[in-house]
Motif scaffolding. Structure first.
Motif, mmCIF file in Angstrom:
data_model
loop_
_atom_site.group_PDB
_atom_site.id
_atom_site.type_symbol
_atom_site.label_atom_id
_atom_site.label_comp_id
_atom_site.label_asym_id
_atom_site.label_seq_id
_atom_site.Cartn_x
_atom_site.Cartn_y
_atom_site.Cartn_z
ATOM 1 N N PHE A 63 -6.202 5.845 -5.193
ATOM 2 C CA PHE A 63 -5.511 4.635 -4.735
ATOM 3 C C PHE A 63 -6.479 3.460 -4.648
ATOM 4 O O PHE A 63 -6.179 2.367 -5.101
ATOM 5 N N HIS A 64 -7.657 3.702 -4.068
ATOM 6 C CA HIS A 64 -8.632 2.609 -3.930
ATOM 7 C C HIS A 64 -9.035 2.068 -5.296
ATOM 8 O O HIS A 64 -9.220 0.862 -5.463
ATOM 9 N N ALA A 65 -9.154 2.957 -6.279
ATOM 10 C CA ALA A 65 -9.561 2.523 -7.623
ATOM 11 C C ALA A 65 -8.563 1.525 -8.213
ATOM 12 O O ALA A 65 -8.884 0.776 -9.126
ATOM 13 N N ARG A 66 -7.340 1.536 -7.680
ATOM 14 C CA ARG A 66 -6.315 0.603 -8.185
ATOM 15 C C ARG A 66 -6.032 -0.523 -7.204
ATOM 16 O O ARG A 66 -4.995 -1.189 -7.274
ATOM 17 N N GLY A 67 -6.957 -0.688 -6.270
ATOM 18 C CA GLY A 67 -6.805 -1.777 -5.301
ATOM 19 C C GLY A 67 -5.772 -1.492 -4.228
ATOM 20 O O GLY A 67 -5.323 -2.408 -3.530
ATOM 21 N N LEU A 68 -5.384 -0.226 -4.098
ATOM 22 C CA LEU A 68 -4.406 0.123 -3.058
ATOM 23 C C LEU A 68 -5.132 0.794 -1.904
ATOM 24 O O LEU A 68 -6.188 1.415 -2.081
ATOM 25 N N SER A 69 -4.555 0.682 -0.710
ATOM 26 C CA SER A 69 -5.255 1.137 0.486
ATOM 27 C C SER A 69 -4.876 2.573 0.857
ATOM 28 O O SER A 69 -3.953 3.166 0.283
ATOM 29 N N VAL A 104 -0.356 6.745 2.144
ATOM 30 C CA VAL A 104 0.575 7.470 3.024
ATOM 31 C C VAL A 104 2.002 6.950 2.816
ATOM 32 O O VAL A 104 2.960 7.725 2.745
ATOM 33 N N VAL A 105 2.117 5.637 2.711
ATOM 34 C CA VAL A 105 3.446 5.030 2.611
ATOM 35 C C VAL A 105 4.123 5.401 1.287
ATOM 36 O O VAL A 105 5.286 5.805 1.253
ATOM 37 N N LEU A 106 3.362 5.285 0.181
ATOM 38 C CA LEU A 106 3.978 5.541 -1.127
ATOM 39 C C LEU A 106 4.212 7.033 -1.360
ATOM 40 O O LEU A 106 5.127 7.405 -2.101
ATOM 41 N N SER A 107 3.404 7.884 -0.698
ATOM 42 C CA SER A 107 3.693 9.325 -0.779
ATOM 43 C C SER A 107 5.078 9.601 -0.195
ATOM 44 O O SER A 107 5.706 10.613 -0.524
ATOM 45 N N PHE A 136 8.925 2.855 8.396
ATOM 46 C CA PHE A 136 8.670 3.388 7.049
ATOM 47 C C PHE A 136 9.287 2.480 5.982
ATOM 48 O O PHE A 136 8.634 2.119 5.001
ATOM 49 N N PHE A 137 10.535 2.098 6.188
ATOM 50 C CA PHE A 137 11.218 1.275 5.184
ATOM 51 C C PHE A 137 10.475 -0.055 4.971
ATOM 52 O O PHE A 137 10.289 -0.506 3.847
ATOM 53 N N ARG A 138 10.078 -0.659 6.085
ATOM 54 C CA ARG A 138 9.376 -1.941 6.004
ATOM 55 C C ARG A 138 8.080 -1.779 5.210
ATOM 56 O O ARG A 138 7.765 -2.536 4.309
ATOM 57 N N ALA A 139 7.326 -0.731 5.571
ATOM 58 C CA ALA A 139 6.034 -0.484 4.922
ATOM 59 C C ALA A 139 6.235 -0.118 3.452
ATOM 60 O O ALA A 139 5.449 -0.525 2.587
ATOM 61 N N PHE A 140 7.277 0.644 3.156
ATOM 62 C CA PHE A 140 7.495 1.083 1.772
ATOM 63 C C PHE A 140 7.749 -0.113 0.862
ATOM 64 O O PHE A 140 7.188 -0.210 -0.228
ATOM 65 N N MET A 196 5.314 -0.981 -2.209
ATOM 66 C CA MET A 196 5.853 -0.991 -3.579
ATOM 67 C C MET A 196 5.549 -2.324 -4.253
ATOM 68 O O MET A 196 5.218 -2.369 -5.437
ATOM 69 N N LEU A 197 5.650 -3.418 -3.478
ATOM 70 C CA LEU A 197 5.322 -4.728 -4.052
ATOM 71 C C LEU A 197 3.863 -4.769 -4.484
ATOM 72 O O LEU A 197 3.515 -5.334 -5.524
ATOM 73 N N ARG A 198 3.001 -4.130 -3.686
ATOM 74 C CA ARG A 198 1.578 -4.111 -4.041
ATOM 75 C C ARG A 198 1.350 -3.266 -5.304
ATOM 76 O O ARG A 198 0.645 -3.681 -6.212
ATOM 77 N N MET A 199 1.970 -2.082 -5.320
ATOM 78 C CA MET A 199 1.768 -1.217 -6.490
ATOM 79 C C MET A 199 2.360 -1.869 -7.740
ATOM 80 O O MET A 199 1.746 -1.863 -8.808
ATOM 81 N N SER A 200 3.544 -2.451 -7.618
ATOM 82 C CA SER A 200 4.183 -2.969 -8.830
ATOM 83 C C SER A 200 3.621 -4.327 -9.230
ATOM 84 O O SER A 200 4.034 -4.910 -10.226
ATOM 85 N N GLY A 201 2.625 -4.804 -8.472
ATOM 86 C CA GLY A 201 1.918 -6.027 -8.860
ATOM 87 C C GLY A 201 0.701 -5.740 -9.722
ATOM 88 O O GLY A 201 0.005 -6.665 -10.141
ATOM 89 N N LEU A 202 0.429 -4.453 -9.999
ATOM 90 C CA LEU A 202 -0.720 -4.119 -10.861
ATOM 91 C C LEU A 202 -0.362 -4.512 -12.295
ATOM 92 O O LEU A 202 0.569 -3.969 -12.878
#
Ligand code: HEM
Length: 326
Positions: free
Chosen positions: A179-185, A190-193, A298-302, A306-312
């Motif tokens: 996750f870190h390698a893709r700029g994700l925390s 935990v949230v995306l799992s 959870f919903f808020r964090a998800f 998702m916005l962070r992941m789909s911004g790659l």
């Protein structure tokens, strides 16, 4: 004193404002909230209609779409490289070991066909996949969010690069690294799992947790597993299993997007070792506890993750056919 209704309204406004902030940040990555407003105003609705139609016939579609988007974004960014078919001399991502169980490609094909009929050559396959993943979550009872758009489709898809996708046996450190390698925390991890609130895993993804060789003695199971859960998994996936389609839901409500995944994890009922790994570190264990206790959190964090992941970001063209480069 504020009435409960006012408080709920206030909270919704806060959530919307927070999501807008995240979305605005996405604009800095070259994506925009209104890219198709004039170029193809009907695109988003056409994708939603295609997802709705497919899931009415096949309840496994939402899980398939969400995982497709994840596997797309983790290899070369969200550039629809996962959608490309292998050609005579190049084996594509989709034919790599972690991707052979991906499915629901037909939904993206249908959506693309509908969108091309509205405005040819305008909407990328990567954007269609990002819309479809959002719709898959929302139409399964989960949160919704505004998808920033303007992604471009890539021209490269290599089977060798799928080895960088995290596998079901990954340790906490390996997951964190991926996750870190893709700029994700670590929080994004935990949230995306929590995407494992939808869908299914084949026996091969967790077989080594339920049939541990014991030097000729009786076979053992991973001690982290709840014993009755482990017994039910052993019935579904016997050691000599030959049924290719056999497996188990990733949580007990595998067509509903909810926080059951986290509650099962706490009860020793997390299916994959990589799910279980989220309990091995105090920080991630605390997030699991938070989302197990509050579906709203959870919903808020998800939505944010998702916005962070789909911004790659990835590619450079708008494909005419999602399975082939132009
Ligand atoms: C954290 C690292 C992750 C690992 C190691 C992992 C691994 C896996 C594995 C092994 C499967 C089962 C494949 C099979 O046996 O057919 C699976 C299924 C799935 N994963 Fe993940 N995953 C991870 C993260 C994610 C993320 C971030 C998402 C989405 C946000 C996601 C969404 C899904 C979905 C929806 C399914 C069910 C697919 C279906 O039913 O067709 N996973 N994952």
């Amino acid at each position: 004193m504020a009435k409960p209704k006012d408080l709920i309204m206030f909270r919704s406004v806060l959530v919307a404002a927070a999501l807008l902030l995240v979305a605005l940040k996405e604009e800095a990555h070259g994506l925009s909230l209104n890219y198709y407003d004039h170029k193809c105003p009907g695109a988003e609705a056409a994708v939603t209609a295609a997802v709705r139609q497919a899931m009415a016939k096949d309840s496994t579609v939402p899980a398939g779409l969400l995982r497709l988007h994840f596997h797309d974004c983790f290899v070369r960014g969200c550039d629809a490289s996962v959608l490309l078919d292998s050609t005579g001399n190049v084996t594509a991502e989709k034919d790599g070991p972690p991707n052979v169980s991906l499915h629901s490609f037909f939904v993206i094909d249908n959506a693309k066909q509908a969108v091309e009929a509205l405005c040819p050559g305008v909407v990328s396959c990567a954007d269609i996949l990002a819309f479809a993943a959002r719709d898959a979550v929302a139409l399964s009872g989960g949160p919704s969010w505004v998808v920033p758009v303007g992604r471009r489709d890539g021209r490269v898809s290599l089977v060798s690069e799928t080895s960088t996708l995290p596998g079901p046996r990954a340790s906490f450190e390996q997951l964190k690294q991926a996750f870190h390698a893709r700029g994700l925390s670590t929080k994004d991890l935990v949230v995306l799992s929590g995407g494992h609130t939808l869908g299914f895993a084949h026996c091969s993804s967790f077989q080594d947790r339920i049939h541990i060789n014991n030097n000729g003695g009786p076979q053992q199971v991973d001690p982290a597993l709840n014993p009755s859960f482990a017994a039910s998994l052993r019935r579904a996936c016997p050691a000599n299993n030959t049924v290719r389609a056999a497996g188990s839901g990733l949580d007990a409500t595998s067509t509903a997007f909810d926080n059951t995944y986290y509650r099962m994890l706490q009860a020793g009922r997390g299916l994959l070792s990589s799910d279980e790994a989220l309990l091995t570190h105090p920080k991630t264990r605390a997030f699991v506890a938070l989302y197990a206790a509050s579906q709203e959190a959870f919903f808020r964090a998800f939505a944010k993750s998702m916005l962070r992941m789909s911004g790659l970001n990835g590619g450079n063209e708008v494909r005419a056919n999602c399975r082939r480069v132009n």
